[in-house]
Every structure is written in C-alpha cells, then in structure tokens.
Scaffold this active site. Structure first.
Site, PDB file in Angstrom:
ATOM      1  CD  GLU A  72      -3.103  -1.071   2.118  1.00 25.05           C
ATOM      2  OE1 GLU A  72      -3.032  -0.279   3.069  1.00 25.05           O
ATOM      3  OE2 GLU A  72      -4.067  -1.843   1.945  1.00 25.05           O
ATOM      4  CD  GLU A 112      -3.811  -5.830   3.038  1.00 24.87           C
ATOM      5  OE1 GLU A 112      -4.667  -5.163   3.651  1.00 24.87           O
ATOM      6  OE2 GLU A 112      -2.591  -5.591   3.070  1.00 24.87           O
TER       7      GLU A 112
HETATM    8  O1  AHR Z   1      -5.101  -5.978   6.918  1.00 24.26           O
HETATM    9  C1  AHR Z   1      -4.980  -4.866   7.738  1.00 24.26           C
HETATM   10  C2  AHR Z   1      -4.261  -3.711   7.057  1.00 24.26           C
HETATM   11  O2  AHR Z   1      -5.049  -3.229   6.006  1.00 24.26           O
HETATM   12  C3  AHR Z   1      -2.952  -4.027   6.394  1.00 24.26           C
HETATM   13  O3  AHR Z   1      -1.888  -3.983   7.271  1.00 24.26           O
HETATM   14  C4  AHR Z   1      -2.829  -2.930   5.382  1.00 24.26           C
HETATM   15  O4  AHR Z   1      -2.091  -3.326   4.264  1.00 24.26           O
HETATM   16  C5  AHR Z   1      -4.268  -2.581   5.053  1.00 24.26           C
HETATM   17  O5  AHR Z   1      -4.477  -1.212   5.131  1.00 24.26           O
END
Ligand code: AHR
Length: 502
Positions: free
Chosen positions: A173, A292
C-alpha cells in the site's frame, strides 16, 4: 414466488481457477501471531510453540498461500531482527500499529509453520523505510542454496534447505499516506522497478507483485496503476488490489451490493493494465493479485483507542472484528466475484487469517473457534477448484442507496472435470423473499445431486463465539435435479453451495 433462471454449459469456460485465489494473510499485528498461531503455553502447542487447534482449522480451510509479514507492518520491518537465536533478537517499536514487536516468531519459524499447514508463503518486502539492498539480502537468505553471506547465515541459523519462496510483494500500500515511507507513483514505480530487476537477477524463478491502489476509493486510483506499471510492467507478474467493506450505515441491502463495486474495481484495474500493455506494445498480460480483501469496520473505534491511548503493547487485541451473518453473505459474494474473474485474477488473500479481521479466533485460555465468515471461505476453497464456467443468469433485481440493478441472486459455477463434479455457488441477497432458481444443466448428462449446503440465519446480526456456533452450515432438501434441470429454492438472505456429481 420470485423466480430466477440460469443456463450452464460445460463448454462455456472462463478459465481454470488458480487455487491461490483462496489464499490468506498473517501480519505481525494484534494477536495474529502471538496468542494466535503461536502460544507456547497453550495446552495444544507443539514443541515449536504453535497452537495445534489453530493449525488444524487452517489446514481444514486448505489455504494454498499465506501473505507475510504485512501489511502496513512490513514498511518498517527489519527482517534481520527476526532471524537467529531468539534470545538475541531485539524488541522493536512497531510503527504501523503502535505495538511492541518482540521478534520471537520470525521468518524461519513462520515458513516452517506455513509448511506444516500445507501453505506456501507470499513474502512482502519493506519498500517503506528500506529498499533494494535489504530486499536482495532477504531473497538471498531465503532462496539461495549456500556459499554466500546470507545463504550461509540461514544455514548457520539451522535452516539448511532454502525456503524457495516463489511469490514476493514489492512493498505494501505504498499509495497510502498512512504507510511508513509512503511514496508518489513516480517514486514507487522507479524503486519497485529497480528492486524487481535486482531480485530477478538473484532468482529468476520468483514472481513479483507490484503495489496497486489501497482501494478503489483512493484519490490516485487508477492513475497510480497506470503510472507505476509504466515503470514496473516488464519486470513484475501481478498488480495488487486491496478492498475492505463495512455496513457503517446499517443498510444491509446497500452493504450486500458492494460486491458490484469490487467487480467494477477489478474491471478497471484490468482495463488499466491493458492500456499500459498497449502503450508498451507488450505481449505480456498482467495478472491480478487481490491480496487483501474482507469486511472490516466493527473494530475501528476500539482500535483507534488502543493505538492512541495504550500504545507499545505486545499483541494488543487489534482489529478483532466479530463477524455477523450478513458479513458472511458479503464474503460469499466477494468469493463469487473472484471466481468470475479467474482468467485474470490469479491470487487473492482473505485479510486476515487468525484473530485480526479473521475467520479463526482464539481464546488465550481456551479454544479456537470459527467466525461466520469461515464458512463461505471454507466452501469456496474446498469446492471452488477447477474450471470457472460462464453461466447466463437472469435474476430479479433491486436498487439500493448506491447501486442500481442489483441482482437478487448472484452465482457462479465451477466444473471439476476430473472428479466429474459441478458446484453452484449462489447468494440470495434479497432480504425478504425466497427465490426459486431453475438451472438448465443439460450438458452435464448423468449427473445427480450430491448435496445442497446452506448458510442462513433469521437474524442478520447473529454472530458466533467460542461457546456458540449459531451461524453454521446445514443441509437443504429443497433442490431437485431431473433430466438436466435443477430446481432449487434459495432462501432469502442465504449462501448456497449446490454440489452435483456423476
Ligand atoms: O489488513 C490490515 C491492514 O489493512 C494491512 O496492514 C494494510 O495493508 C491494510 O491497510
């Protein structure tokens, strides 16, 4: 009664499904590692300190790949702290979650654990506070057989065989202002390009994931993808997508329509990749890694309080969302969306796996238990392997606050050619009406119904706990398959898995 129709043919194939779309994620965050997968004083702990009640639930899910060690955590992670004799490992301030990282569990322990639960590791590197050098050293440590500084260090740490980690994320990210070492698209694109080139010099067999946007709502989306891929296109194999949803306004119809937003996100990323491909006159088709995804909102306030007012704890209870039945429905819808895009989407990681926005929870002084979202994930992982079929569905529709023409039913069909099985995944997201689905399956001659599994509950807000599993799958007896025609009743607000075999 409302009706829906679907036509399925074994020749209408989208693609073979890459099993890695059923991946997950363990970050050094909250109680994911400490008191999650690892708790030496727990009665089920093995000689390495890993809880076997948790390991068994993970094995049952058949998780093919697990992303590690973050997440936001990775952007200030010093991998060297996490290897070597445990007693000599430093404790660190963990900046992403304002916690204390003791490094008791590190790279070698985690990879060993992942193997023990039949999973591969998807390793993320720190492109926040570090760069090419640390990434190369880590790759050499993990994948080079022997005879060099870092491969010999691994051997000195008792790990003779290289880990041979195949999949590597180039940071996490990096478009997000919250990220330690956040970068502009140009800054990230160049750093990722040079890191990718160097890493592939060390091990040309690895696959690399370039950071896409943190969500479709980012102001830089999708220019971030276009600009970063301009640099990385020739050197990486995947671009990442991340997305979380929540029912913040107590509007379940709107909440359950959000898988449409996810689909739009996927299509836009594909279009952007293809634009860069065209611009570069490249033959290479970029693949997608949705590394994610989940529902995440229940714990937001509690987390803000812990991080702001009670920082630097070891394994604080962060991101411990307790999932409702309706969350499980959206998770099912998201999984259906992934399968529909199996031609371009090759990896996806439910974020996360244990205690942190997770299907599996643990009590430190008790058992491990299954959240509501465990079940659609389990069913998709178990029965969603094979060929994704392009079915033609005609369903009643409704509008919600943010979406128009939301189909009451969403569905995808998977054909397991070798086992001669077919699985229909279907969600009825109409909250007040059952719907009769008629499905033309004439190309599957001689098939019979194996079972119809259903997840439903009269209370959309029902949750599970260590004591009560009130949201759990059961068998439905409302499906009939006769002469290639399946007639089934999909109850209002339900997740359905209809399995056919020959
Ligand atoms: O999964 C939780 C968080 O969400 C992770 O650390 C990050 O990559 C995202 O913002």
């Amino acid at each position: 009664m409302k009706k829906a129709n679907m036509i399925v043919d074994k020749d209408w194939q989208i693609s073979e499904i890459d099993k890695r779309i059923y991946g997950s994620f363990i970050e050094h965050l909250g109680r994911a590692v400490y008191t999650g997968i690892y708790q030496p004083d727990h009665p089920t702990a093995d000689k390495n300190g890993f809880r076997q009640d948790v390991a068994q639930l993970v094995r049952d899910l058949q998780v093919p790949i697990i992303r590690y060690p973050g997440g936001n955590f990775v952007s200030n992670f010093y991998w060297e702290d996490s290897v070597g004799p445990v007693t000599e490992r430093p404790k660190r301030l963990e900046l992403a979650w304002r916690s204390l990282e003791t490094n008791e569990v590190g790279l070698n322990e985690f990879t060993k654990w992942a193997r023990s639960v039949d999973s591969d590791v998807m390793m993320a590197i720190n492109l926040g506070t570090r760069g090419i050098e640390a990434a190369c050293n880590l790759l050499e440590y993990c994948n080079h057989p022997s005879g060099t500084k870092y491969s010999d260090l691994r051997i000195a740490h008792g790990v003779k065989q290289p880990h041979n980690i195949k999949t590597w994320c180039l940071g996490n990210e990096m478009d997000g202002p919250w990220q330690t070492g956040h970068k502009t698209a140009q800054e990230y694109g160049r750093l990722a390009e040079e890191t990718a080139k160097a890493m592939k010099q060390i091990d040309p067999t690895i696959e690399l994931v370039s950071c896409g946007s943190s969500s479709a709502q980012m102001p830089t989306f999708p220019e971030w993808e276009a600009n970063t891929l301009d640099c990385t296109y020739d050197f990486v194999d995947y671009i990442s997508l991340h997305q979380y949803f929540g029912n913040r306004f107590e509007d379940t119809d709107n909440f359950l329509a959000q898988s449409m937003e996810m689909e739009h996100f996927i299509k836009t990323v594909i279009a952007t990749c293809d634009y860069v491909q065209a611009k570069k006159r490249s033959k290479k088709v970029m693949k997608l890694s949705f590394d994610e995804w989940n529902v995440w909102f229940h714990s937001n306030e509690a987390d803000d309080d812990i991080m702001k007012n009670h920082p630097w704890q070891k394994a604080p209870a962060l991101l411990e969302d307790i999932y409702t039945f309706e969350d499980a429905l959206l998770v099912g819808l998201m999984l259906i969306t992934f399968i529909k895009h199996a031609d371009r989407l090759k990896m996806a990681c439910m974020a996360q796996l244990v205690n942190v926005i997770a299907p599996i929870m643990t009590q430190t002084d008790g058992s491990a238990w299954k959240q509501t979202i465990y079940y659609p994930y389990l069913h998709a992982s178990k029965y969603g392997r094979g060929i994704a079929l392009q079915s033609v569905l005609s369903s009643p529709k409704h509008d919600t606050m943010d979406f128009t023409d939301v189909t009451d039913i969403d569905s995808v069909v998977v054909y397991q050619e070798q086992q001669q099985e077919v699985t229909i995944f279907a969600v009825n997201r109409n909250l007040s009406e059952d719907i009769q689905l008629e499905c033309d399956l004439r190309s599957f001659e001689g098939y019979h119904l194996i079972e119809h599994i259903v997840l439903e509950h009269p209370d959309l807000k029902a949750v599970n706990s260590a004591m009560i599993q009130q949201v759990a799958p059961k068998l439905s007896h409302e499906s009939i398959l006769e002469q290639g025609k399946l007639t089934t009743l999909l109850h209002k607000a339900s997740w359905n898995v209809i399995r056919l075999g020959k």
